[in-house]
Scaffold this motif. Structure first.
Motif, PDB file in Angstrom:
ATOM      1  N   THR A   1      44.639 -38.605   0.978  1.00 48.01           N
ATOM      2  CA  THR A   1      46.018 -38.317   1.370  1.00 48.01           C
ATOM      3  C   THR A   1      46.037 -37.810   2.804  1.00 48.01           C
ATOM      4  OG1 THR A   1      46.602 -37.742  -0.903  1.00 48.01           O
ATOM      5  CG2 THR A   1      48.067 -36.971   0.848  1.00 48.01           C
ATOM      6  N   VAL A   2      46.826 -38.482   3.625  1.00 44.11           N
ATOM      7  CA  VAL A   2      46.921 -38.134   5.046  1.00 44.11           C
ATOM      8  C   VAL A   2      48.374 -37.806   5.375  1.00 44.11           C
ATOM      9  CG1 VAL A   2      46.717 -39.018   7.408  1.00 44.11           C
ATOM     10  CG2 VAL A   2      44.937 -39.531   5.716  1.00 44.11           C
ATOM     11  N   GLN A   3      48.585 -36.673   6.043  1.00 46.82           N
ATOM     12  CA  GLN A   3      49.920 -36.254   6.449  1.00 46.82           C
ATOM     13  C   GLN A   3      50.031 -36.355   7.970  1.00 46.82           C
ATOM     14  OE1 GLN A   3      52.363 -35.528   4.422  1.00 46.82           O
ATOM     15  NE2 GLN A   3      51.155 -35.593   2.549  1.00 46.82           N
ATOM     16  N   PRO A   4      50.708 -37.371   8.502  1.00 44.76           N
ATOM     17  CA  PRO A   4      50.824 -37.510   9.959  1.00 44.76           C
ATOM     18  C   PRO A   4      51.564 -36.337  10.587  1.00 44.76           C
ATOM     19  CG  PRO A   4      51.432 -39.556   8.845  1.00 44.76           C
ATOM     20  CD  PRO A   4      51.342 -38.497   7.787  1.00 44.76           C
TER      21      PRO A   4
ATOM     22  N   LEU B   1      42.110 -36.021  10.148  1.00 52.54           N
ATOM     23  CA  LEU B   1      41.428 -36.978   9.284  1.00 52.54           C
ATOM     24  C   LEU B   1      40.059 -36.448   8.892  1.00 52.54           C
ATOM     25  CD1 LEU B   1      42.161 -40.284  11.263  1.00 52.54           C
ATOM     26  CD2 LEU B   1      43.451 -39.343   9.343  1.00 52.54           C
ATOM     27  N   ASP B   2      39.775 -36.443   7.593  1.00 51.40           N
ATOM     28  CA  ASP B   2      38.433 -36.104   7.161  1.00 51.40           C
ATOM     29  C   ASP B   2      37.559 -37.362   7.217  1.00 51.40           C
ATOM     30  OD1 ASP B   2      38.918 -37.644   4.849  1.00 51.40           O
ATOM     31  OD2 ASP B   2      39.580 -35.905   3.711  1.00 51.40           O
ATOM     32  N   PRO B   3      36.227 -37.217   7.092  1.00 49.40           N
ATOM     33  CA  PRO B   3      35.350 -38.392   7.224  1.00 49.40           C
ATOM     34  C   PRO B   3      35.688 -39.519   6.249  1.00 49.40           C
ATOM     35  CG  PRO B   3      34.060 -36.383   7.356  1.00 49.40           C
ATOM     36  CD  PRO B   3      35.452 -35.966   6.986  1.00 49.40           C
ATOM     37  N   ARG B   4      36.121 -39.181   5.047  1.00 50.08           N
ATOM     38  CA  ARG B   4      36.447 -40.235   4.071  1.00 50.08           C
ATOM     39  C   ARG B   4      37.657 -41.037   4.544  1.00 50.08           C
ATOM     40  NH1 ARG B   4      36.129 -42.261  -0.933  1.00 50.08           N
ATOM     41  NH2 ARG B   4      38.025 -42.561  -2.154  1.00 50.08           N
ATOM     42  N   ALA B   5      38.694 -40.352   5.046  1.00 53.21           N
ATOM     43  CA  ALA B   5      39.865 -41.065   5.545  1.00 53.21           C
ATOM     44  C   ALA B   5      39.507 -41.932   6.740  1.00 53.21           C
ATOM     45  CB  ALA B   5      40.958 -40.062   5.917  1.00 53.21           C
ATOM     46  N   VAL B   6      38.633 -41.425   7.610  1.00 54.61           N
ATOM     47  CA  VAL B   6      38.212 -42.212   8.771  1.00 54.61           C
ATOM     48  C   VAL B   6      37.518 -43.494   8.322  1.00 54.61           C
ATOM     49  CG1 VAL B   6      36.664 -42.248  10.759  1.00 54.61           C
ATOM     50  CG2 VAL B   6      38.057 -40.221  10.300  1.00 54.61           C
ATOM     51  N   ALA B   7      36.605 -43.364   7.333  1.00 48.96           N
ATOM     52  CA  ALA B   7      35.883 -44.544   6.855  1.00 48.96           C
ATOM     53  C   ALA B   7      36.838 -45.574   6.258  1.00 48.96           C
ATOM     54  CB  ALA B   7      34.830 -44.123   5.832  1.00 48.96           C
ATOM     55  N   LEU B   8      37.808 -45.118   5.491  1.00 49.63           N
ATOM     56  CA  LEU B   8      38.759 -46.051   4.875  1.00 49.63           C
ATOM     57  C   LEU B   8      39.633 -46.714   5.939  1.00 49.63           C
ATOM     58  CD1 LEU B   8      39.846 -43.878   1.805  1.00 49.63           C
ATOM     59  CD2 LEU B   8      38.454 -45.965   1.749  1.00 49.63           C
ATOM     60  N   LEU B   9      40.050 -45.969   6.923  1.00 48.13           N
ATOM     61  CA  LEU B   9      40.895 -46.539   7.970  1.00 48.13           C
ATOM     62  C   LEU B   9      40.129 -47.538   8.827  1.00 48.13           C
ATOM     63  CD1 LEU B   9      42.852 -43.333   9.045  1.00 48.13           C
ATOM     64  CD2 LEU B   9      43.855 -45.411   8.089  1.00 48.13           C
ATOM     65  N   GLU B  10      38.861 -47.246   9.112  1.00 50.61           N
ATOM     66  CA  GLU B  10      38.075 -48.173   9.922  1.00 50.61           C
ATOM     67  C   GLU B  10      37.944 -49.537   9.246  1.00 50.61           C
ATOM     68  OE1 GLU B  10      37.041 -48.197  12.834  1.00 50.61           O
ATOM     69  OE2 GLU B  10      36.729 -46.178  13.574  1.00 50.61           O
ATOM     70  N   ARG B  11      37.950 -49.545   7.917  1.00 56.30           N
ATOM     71  CA  ARG B  11      37.813 -50.822   7.202  1.00 56.30           C
ATOM     72  C   ARG B  11      39.157 -51.492   6.949  1.00 56.30           C
ATOM     73  NH1 ARG B  11      34.532 -47.608   4.114  1.00 56.30           N
ATOM     74  NH2 ARG B  11      35.943 -47.699   2.349  1.00 56.30           N
TER      75      ARG B  11
END
Length: 830
Positions: free
Chosen positions: A109-112, A127-137
C-alpha cells in the motif's frame, strides 16, 4: 545524448551471500580498472558562499509513468480546448490510480504525497523496498527517482543600506511587464510589504498545504523568518513605493508558490529547503494556477528560487517537468547555483538549472565601486600587509582602528563557529576589543555573530575568496568584516603564537573601483551539465542588489536590504523575460529563451557565462530564434565519433530574412570539423526551418571541453548565437568505490533484511580547488544463483550524486518469492 560510462569501464562488484545457510561467505571482484574511491562528506557539498544544512529525504521517491501527461499530449497536437485538457489531466490521474491499485492487490500500500499530471505523469511517495521492486517490474512505470533537497540560492543582508537612486539593474524603456504573470517557486512572500501590494496573485503553499503563502518562522526560533521569497519578489515587481527598491518588471504580477520553507534537518533542528517532489508540485501549480486541469491560465514565466546542489541531471523528473512546462508555454528560469569553480568536464551547476529548456542563470558583479578599507597587518615593527581591501560585510569603521589580534579556539568543528570558541575556560571573552583572525569556514555568519557577541571590534577571514558584501548578518552589533590574503594571515598568527607583538589597523571606509566589474562572480556555478550541455545559459548582476525583506523595521518602515547569489541574478532575468514578453507578445517559451540567450553579450568563458551577459535591449529586438537555445554534442568516444544535432530556426520578425549560418569553436579547426546544413536559409515572417549541425573529430583534443557557437546572421539584424559544447574528458575508470553486506548468512526477512552498502560515484579534486563531479546515471543490483544463472533485477537507483547508498536484501527474488537456502551472487553495475 546523455554521456554514460561504457559498460566495460563501469565497475561490477560480485557479492556471494547465503540465505539460511550459516557460515557462507561473500567476496568482491572487480573488472575494468582499479578502484577509484568515492569521496563524500558535508565539506564536499558546501557552497563557497551559502551554507546548506544536512538534510535527508528518507524513502521519498518520484515515480514516473508511461501514460502521457497533459504537456506531452499538447506537444503532439499543438492546440487543445479547455475541456480536452481537463480530460487528458483526468486520464493521467486515472493511470496513477490503476498502478496504485495493482500495488495494493500485491500487498504493497502506497500513499502518494503528491500526484502530477500536467508537466509529468507520476506521483511522489515514501516507498519501501518491496514497493520499489513491484513498481520496477510494472510495465506502466518508466522510472523511479530519488528526491533531493533544494536550497535558496542566495544570501541577504537585511541591515545593508541600499542605494536608492540607481533603480533596477535591468531596464527596457516602454515595458514594465504589464500583463505578464511570473510564478515564484520559493519560500513565502510577505504580501504586506507596501511595494508588493497589488502585485501578488492568490498563491499556493506546497509545503504546508492551503493558500497561505506568507513567510513562516522557524518553529524552534520564532525570530528566524523565511526571507528568500520576499527578496526575489522585490527584485521582480517591487514598485519602489514609498522610496523603496524598484523591481525589474513592476507592472507584472507574481504568483507565489511556496515550495520551500522550514522543514526538519538531520541535526534535529529546522532548515529552509525544498524537496524535488515539492518543486514538481510547484511547477504543476505554475502551469495550472487554479488546479482545474486546464493550462490555458499558465504563468508565462516560472522563477525557481531554489537549487539542488550539483544535481545537473538531464533525464529525471525535474528535466521532464521543465520540458513539460515549456510545452505548456511556461519558461522556467533557475539559478545555476553558488558552488563556484568545477570541472574540467562536468561542472558545479545545480538542478533544475542544468536541464535542457531551463534558462540557467549565473551571477556577475555589476558594481562599479566597492566599499573598502585600508588594512595593515603588523608583526612587531614589520608591516606584512598594507592594502586596500573590500569589506566582506555591510558594516564599516567610522574611525581608524588599531587593534590587537585574537584567534578563536576550536572547541568543536571549525574555529569560531561555536559561541564557546571566543571565550576562555573561565568564561571570559578572548575577543573583546580585538580583531578576530580566523579561517573562512562553512558557517561564516555564525563566526561573525559569535565574535560580535563577545565584543570583538572586527573579524578578518582568510582561506577562500568570497566577493565583497557576500555575508549575511543577523541582529548582532555590526562589526567590520574583511577577507585578507591567506599567506599574510597565517604569518601573523604564527608570530602571535611565537610571542611576537602583532596588530591590525583598519582605516575609514572608502569607495574603491571594482576591478572585477562585469566579471562572473567567484561563487557562481560553472558548467558543463551532465549531458555535456552549456550551462549556465546567461549571467546577470547578482551581488549587492537592493530588495525587500519581510516585516517592518523598529521605526515601522518596511524592511529593506541587499541580496547576493545566482537566484538574485535569476530574478533579474525572469523580470527581463517579462519585459521582453510584454514587448513581444507573439513569442512562445522556446522563443523567449532563445531571445535572452542568443542575443546576450559574450563575456569570458562559455563554461562560466554561457551565452554571455544579459542584454535585454538586444533580446527585445531579435528577429530570429533557435530551438534549442544551446546545443550539446555529448562526449567524444573514439576516432570514428560523430555527433549530429537539429536546430529549428524561427523568423519572429515581420519581414523576410535570408540567414547565413557559420560555426566557430575554441578547438583546433584541423582536428574538429563542424558542418552546418544548409548554410543559407531564406525564411518568410513567422516561418520555421530546420538545419543540421554535424561535428566530427578523428582524435581526442587536449582540452577537456570545447565550446563554440553557431552564428545566425541576417542583413540589417543582430546576429543570433547558439552556444554549443563538446566534451573530450576521460570517462571515470570506476563508479563503485566500495561495497559491503551486513551479514554473510541470514534468514529471509522483510522486517530485518541484510543491508547492502554501496559507495557510488566520485568527487575528484582539481586545480585551484575545483571539483570534478562523477555522478551515477543508473545503479543496478542484479541477482544470480551460485551457478551464475541470472535471476533478475533486485533494485535500481537513478541519477545519484556521489555518496553512500543502502539496499535492503530481504532474501526474496525479483518476483518477491522467498529464495530457497543456498548461495547467491549480487552484481552491482553503475
Amino acid at each position: 545524448m546523455r554521456a554514460r560510462p561504457r559498460p566495460e569501464l563501469a565497475l561490477a562488484a560480485f557479492l556471494a551471500l547465503a540465505a539460511a545457510v550459516a557460515g557462507a561467505s561473500w567476496a568482491i571482484a572487480t573488472r575494468g580498472g582499479e578502484h577509484a574511491a568515492a569521496v563524500s562528506g558535508a565539506g564536499s557539498w558546501r557552497g563557497l558562499v551559502d551554507v546548506r544544512a544536512p538534510v535527508s529525504t528518507g524513502e521519498n521517491a518520484i515515480v514516473l509513468l508511461r501514460t502521457p501527461s497533459l504537456a506531452r499530449r499538447l506537444a503532439r497536437v499543438g492546440y487543445a480546448t479547455e475541456s480536452q485538457e481537463r480530460a487528458w489531466t483526468s486520464q493521467a490521474f486515472a493511470a496513477q490510480r490503476q498502478v496504485l491499485t495493482q500495488l495494493a492487490v500485491e500487498g504493497a500500500t502506497v500513499q502518494p504525497t503528491f500526484s502530477y499530471a500536467r508537466v509529468v505523469d507520476g506521483f511522489a511517495a515514501a516507498l519501501d523496498p518491496r514497493a520499489v521492486a513491484l513498481l520496477e517490474r510494472n510495465p506502466e512505470v518508466t522510472g523511479i527517482y530519488p528526491t533531493r533537497a533544494a536550497f535558496p540560492a542566495s544570501l541577504s543582508d537585511e541591515n545593508a543600506q541600499a542605494e536608492r537612486d540607481t533603480g533596477p539593474p535591468v531596464r527596457l524603456p516602454g515595458s514594465d511587464g504589464t500583463g505578464i504573470t511570473i510564478a515564484l517557486l520559493d519560500t513565502g512572500v510577505d504580501g504586506a510589504q507596501p511595494s508588493l501590494r497589488g502585485r501578488l496573485e492568490p498563491g499556493y503553499d506546497v509545503v504546508g498545504g492551503g493558500d497561505d503563502t506568507s513567510p513562516r518562522a522557524d518553529p524552534q526560533d520564532p525570530s528566524r523568518v523565511e526571507t528568500h521569497g520576499t527578496e526575489l519578489a522585490g527584485l521582480l515587481v517591487g514598485s519602489g513605493r514609498p522610496a523603496g527598491p524598484r523591481g525589474v518588471a513592476p507592472g507584472a504580477t507574481v504568483l507565489p508558490i511556496r515550495v520551500a520553507g522550514w522543514q526538519p534537518a538531520d541535526d534535529g533542528r529546522s532548515a529552509v529547503y525544498a524537496r524535488s517532489d515539492q518543486l514538481l508540485a510547484g511547477l504543476e501549480r505554475a502551469v495550472d494556477p487554479n488546479g482545474d486541469g486546464d493550462s490555458h491560465d499558465a504563468a508565462r514565466i516560472a522563477l525557481v528560487g531554489v537549487a539542488e546542489p550539483y544535481a545537473s541531471f538531464t533525464d529525471g523528473p525535474e528535466a521532464r517537468a521543465v520540458q513539460g512546462a515549456a510545452a505548456l508555454d511556461t519558461l522556467v528560469v533557475a539559478p545555476a547555483g553558488n558552488d563556484g569553480a568545477a570541472g574540467p568536464l562536468f561542472g558545479s551547476v545545480a538542478g533544475p538549472a542544468g536541464v535542457p529548456g531551463a534558462l540557467a542563470v549565473g551571477a556577475a558583479d555589476a558594481r562599479p565601486v566597492l566599499p573598502a578599507v585600508r588594512v595593515v597587518l603588523r608583526r612587531g615593527l614589520e608591516v606584512v600587509l598594507d592594502r586596500l581591501l573590500p569589506l566582506f560585510g555591510p558594516a564599516a569603521p567610522d574611525r581608524p582602528l588599531s587593534l590587537r589580534v585574537a584567534a578563536p579556539r576550536a572547541t568543536h568543528g571549525t574555529a569560531g563557529s561555536a559561541a564557546a570558541d571566543v571565550f576562555d575556560a573561565r568564561g571570559l571573552s578572548i575577543a573583546a576589543g580585538r580583531a578576530v583572525v580566523v579561517p573562512l569556514g562553512a558557517d561564516p555568519e555564525s563566526t561573525v555573530e559569535n565574535a560580535a557577541r563577545a565584543g570583538a571590534a572586527a573579524v578578518l577571514f582568510y582561506g577562500r575568496h568570497v566577493p565583497a558584501g557576500g555575508l549575511r548578518l543577523g541582529a548582532e552589533p555590526a562589526i567590520p568584516v574583511v577577507a585578507v590574503p591567506t599567506a599574510q594571515a597565517v604569518e601573523l598568527l604564527a608570530a602571535r603564537r611565537a610571542g611576537i607583538d602583532v596588530g591590525v589597523a583598519l582605516g575609514r571606509a572608502t569607495g574603491d573601483a571594482n576591478t572585477g566589474l562585469g566579471a562572473v562572480a567567484s561563487f557562481s556555478s560553472r558548467g558543463l551539465a551532465f549531458d555535456g550541455g552549456v550551462k549556465p545559459d546567461v549571467v546577470a548582476p547578482g551581488i549587492g542588489l537592493a530588495t525587500l525583506e519581510p516585516g517592518r523595521a523598529a521605526d515601522g518602515s518596511p524592511h529593506e536590504g541587499t541580496v547576493d547569489g545566482t537566484s538574485a541574478a535569476a530574478a533579474l532575468v525572469a523580470g527581463a523575460a517579462a519585459l521582453v514578453g510584454e514587448a513581444r507578445p507573439g513569442v512562445d517559451a522556446a522563443d523567449l529563451e532563445s531571445l535572452l540567450v542568443g542575443y546576450a553579450d559574450p563575456a569570458g568563458s562559455m563554461l562560466s557565462a554561457g551565452g554571455g551577459r544579459l542584454d535585454v535591449g538586444a533580446s527585445a529586438v531579435g528577429e530570429v530564434t533557435a530551438s534549442p537555445a544551446t546545443l550539446s554534442f555529448g562526449t567524444w568516444t573514439g576516432a570514428r565519433w560523430r555527433s549530429t544535432r537539429t536546430l529549428v530556426l524561427h523568423n519572429v520578425s515581420t519581414r523576410r530574412l535570408v540567414l547565413a549560418l557559420t560555426a566557430a569553436s575554441s578547438g583546433d579547426p584541423e582536428a574538429l570539423h563542424i558542418a552546418v546544413t544548409p548554410a543559407r536559409v531564406a525564411l518568410r515572417a513567422g516561418r520555421v526551418a530546420t538545419v543540421t549541425v554535424t561535428v566530427t573529430a578523428p582524435r581526442r583534443l587536449t582540452a577537456p571541453a570545447v565550446t563554440g557557437a553557431i552564428r545566425v546572421a541576417a542583413a540589417g539584424a543582430a546576429t543570433l548565437r547558439v552556444p554549443f559544447a563538446i566534451g573530450f574528458g576521460a570517462q571515470p575508470k570506476s563508479l563503485i568505490g566500495h561495497a559491503s553486506l551486513s551479514a554473510a548468512a541470514f534468514t529471509p526477512s522483510d522486517t530485518s533484511p541484510a543491508v547492502l552498502n554501496v559507495q557510488a560515484g566520485n568527487v575528484v579534486s582539481g586545480a585551484g580547488g575545483a571539483v570534478q563531479i562523477e555522478a551515477v546515471s543508473r545503479l543496478d543490483v542484479l541477482l544470480s544463483d551460485a551457478n551464475g544463472r541470472f535471476r533478475g533485477l533486485l533494485a535500481r537507483q537513478r541519477d545519484l550524486l556521489p555518496g553512500s547508498y543502502s539496499f535492503g536484501i530481504s532474501g526474496r527474488d525479483p518476483a518477491s518469492r522467498r529464495l530457497p537456502p543456498g548461495r547467491y551472487e549480487l552484481r552491482l553495475v553503475a
